[in-house]
Design a protein around this motif. Structure first.
Motif, mmCIF file in Angstrom:
data_model
loop_
_atom_site.group_PDB
_atom_site.id
_atom_site.type_symbol
_atom_site.label_atom_id
_atom_site.label_comp_id
_atom_site.label_asym_id
_atom_site.label_seq_id
_atom_site.Cartn_x
_atom_site.Cartn_y
_atom_site.Cartn_z
ATOM 1 N N TYR A 113 0.837 -1.207 0.000
ATOM 2 C CA TYR A 113 0.000 0.000 0.000
ATOM 3 C C TYR A 113 0.872 1.258 0.000
ATOM 4 C CZ TYR A 113 -3.608 3.334 1.448
ATOM 5 O OH TYR A 113 -4.464 4.396 1.504
ATOM 6 N N ARG B 57 -5.314 1.710 -8.800
ATOM 7 C CA ARG B 57 -5.792 0.874 -7.696
ATOM 8 C C ARG B 57 -4.771 -0.203 -7.333
ATOM 9 N NH1 ARG B 57 -11.433 -0.928 -10.253
ATOM 10 N NH2 ARG B 57 -9.997 -1.119 -12.032
ATOM 11 N N GLN C 37 -9.097 -7.790 -2.358
ATOM 12 C CA GLN C 37 -9.250 -6.554 -1.613
ATOM 13 C C GLN C 37 -8.786 -5.434 -2.536
ATOM 14 O OE1 GLN C 37 -6.912 -6.678 1.943
ATOM 15 N NE2 GLN C 37 -8.363 -5.505 3.141
ATOM 16 N N MET D 194 -7.969 -1.329 -3.085
ATOM 17 C CA MET D 194 -7.667 -0.076 -2.400
ATOM 18 C C MET D 194 -7.248 0.968 -3.434
ATOM 19 S SD MET D 194 -5.237 -1.704 0.558
ATOM 20 C CE MET D 194 -5.645 -3.284 1.292
ATOM 21 N N PRO E 215 -9.707 -1.496 3.219
ATOM 22 C CA PRO E 215 -10.025 -1.423 1.791
ATOM 23 C C PRO E 215 -10.940 -0.255 1.512
ATOM 24 C CG PRO E 215 -11.314 -3.146 2.861
ATOM 25 C CD PRO E 215 -10.344 -2.633 3.883
ATOM 26 N N VAL E 216 -10.995 0.156 0.233
ATOM 27 C CA VAL E 216 -11.916 1.222 -0.166
ATOM 28 C C VAL E 216 -12.940 0.647 -1.114
ATOM 29 C CG1 VAL E 216 -10.193 3.010 0.107
ATOM 30 C CG2 VAL E 216 -10.432 1.901 -2.096
#
Length: 424
Positions: free
Chosen positions: A241, A255, A400, A402, A423-424
């Protein structure tokens, strides 16, 4: 891929005189009849980089130059523009009307400030006339401005060979730009001008550098990270991330897709992969990434492989991995040495993240001695003991997703814990 500025850019004719930033085009300059498409992409990416800068901005096109300004401190504009791939240089500048008196006045004021900061410096003046109707030639204008500076500014001397300060004057029909500081830009093709790619992003040095190199060739990148969950802690996800967030400074945010590979790795071990375990799981990764790319519109995969660096990156093993993908696998670092990669990671700002400890899925269930010449018949025999389509679908069903870096325009501090982001 295109973004919008916080406040719509006004018409260039209404842009005020004063501080601005000159952005010199890189490879876009070499393009032919479709150059305007590359410039449009470059400007779209610039607008995305300016999001949240704190004020209105404007963008103006000149000959092989983009001019950036607005109601924002010049330093903030420079910092944001230096992230945008495709500019050869980023130069803080002053924009004035194209009259002899205004140009001389701005030159004197600029070099007076330079002299006050550090007297005794040598200077030179270079003039480029884009407007050939201007009354003085470039050489005569440079001599005239230089003489005016010597007359009105103390503490400077002329040095035409190796000047400490090079004042560049670029004269257009209505306005003139004066600059005396030059920052290197991130050269290459505008992100998105060459298509889309999916980067296999680990937590090491190599894959972030490969991603950045792919971006510089015009690829808009999304990222996929394979973790060893549920048999490893989430530290590698946190690192992925943070790395993706750092890389998204250079492109409209892409993403991050996180896939828990641990159970599938264990299945390969149970069916007897043995010394083929590492290559077999790499094949599973690219097979899954290829299927994910089909869903996201990516046209190629990107990896950080460097030929012969580790057992899984021998030529025979790379060929075996390629066979499992429906898409081309791009390897920007194929001929790089490890130290070259580390040096590039340091310059990008990803090295401090990559050195943090984590539990890498590639080490999970790895045999003491991995095969350096994995044969396709043996790999296929191992894979036949599994229903690969079912395994791949199961992996894709539990992704997942993000969007690192979208929440603000800042760079994260180096992670101090191993808590995975939500997560988004």
């Amino acid at each position: 891929m295109s973004g919008k500025p916080t406040v719509p850019a006004p018409r260039a004719a209404s842009a005020p005189y004063g501080p601005c930033v000159l952005l010199k085009h890189g490879e876009v300059f070499l393009k032919g009849h479709n150059r305007h498409r590359f410039v449009e992409r470059l400007h779209d990416n610039l607008r995305v980089a300016l999001r949240g800068v704190g004020g209105s901005t404007w963008i103006k096109s000149a000959q092989n130059v983009t001019v950036l300004g607005g109601q924002v401190p010049q330093e903030a504009l420079v910092e944001r523009a230096r992230r945008v791939i495709g500019f050869n240089s980023v130069e803080p500048a002053i924009r004035v009307p194209s009259t002899l008196e205004e140009i001389n006045r701005a030159a004197v004021e600029a070099l007076r400030a330079v002299s006050a900061d550090r007297p005794g410096r040598g200077f030179a003046v270079r003039v480029k006339r884009r407007d050939k109707q201007f009354p003085l030639t470039s050489s005569r204008m440079a001599a005239q401005v230089g003489a005016r500076v010597l007359e009105e500014v103390t503490g400077l001397h002329v040095d035409l060979t190796r000047p400490d300060v090079l004042l560049t004057i670029e004269i257009d029909r209505k306005e003139t730009y004066l600059s005396w500081t030059r920052h290197p830009g991130v050269t290459g093709l505008p992100v998105g001008s060459s298509g889309r790619a999916l980067v296999l992003l680990s937590g090491g040095y190599d894959s972030p550098v490969a991603a950045h190199r792919a971006m510089r060739r015009g690829l808009a990148c999304e990222f996929v990270h394979f973790s060893g969950a549920p048999y490893t802690n989430p530290s590698s996800v946190y690192k992925a991330y943070a790395l993706a967030r750092e890389l998204n400074r250079y492109q409209p945010p892409g993403r991050l897709h996180v896939i828990a590979l641990g159970k599938a790795q264990k299945q390969l071990a149970v069916v007897g992969a043995g010394r083929l375990q590492v290559v077999a799981q790499r094949r599973l990764m690219v097979r899954t990434a290829s299927a994910l790319a089909a869903r996201t519109g990516a046209q190629a995969l990107v990896t950080g492989d460097s030929l012969g660096q580790v057992a899984s990156q021998t030529l025979a093993n790379l060929v075996a991995v390629d066979e499992a993908s429906d898409l081309p696998i791009l390897r920007p670092l194929i001929g790089w040495e490890k130290q070259e990669i580390i040096d590039e990671a340091r310059s990008l700002g990803t090295a401090d993240i990559s050195i943090l400890p984590d539990e890498d899925c590639c080490q999970l269930l790895a045999p003491p001695r991995a095969s350096t010449r994995a044969g396709l018949p043996h790999l296929r025999a191992v894979e036949k003991r599994l229903d690969l389509d079912e395994v791949t679908e199961a992996l894709l069903d539990h992704i997942q997703v993000m969007l690192p870096g979208e929440e603000d325009g800042t760079v994260p501090a180096a992670p101090a814990s191993c808590t995975a982001p939500a997560p988004v």
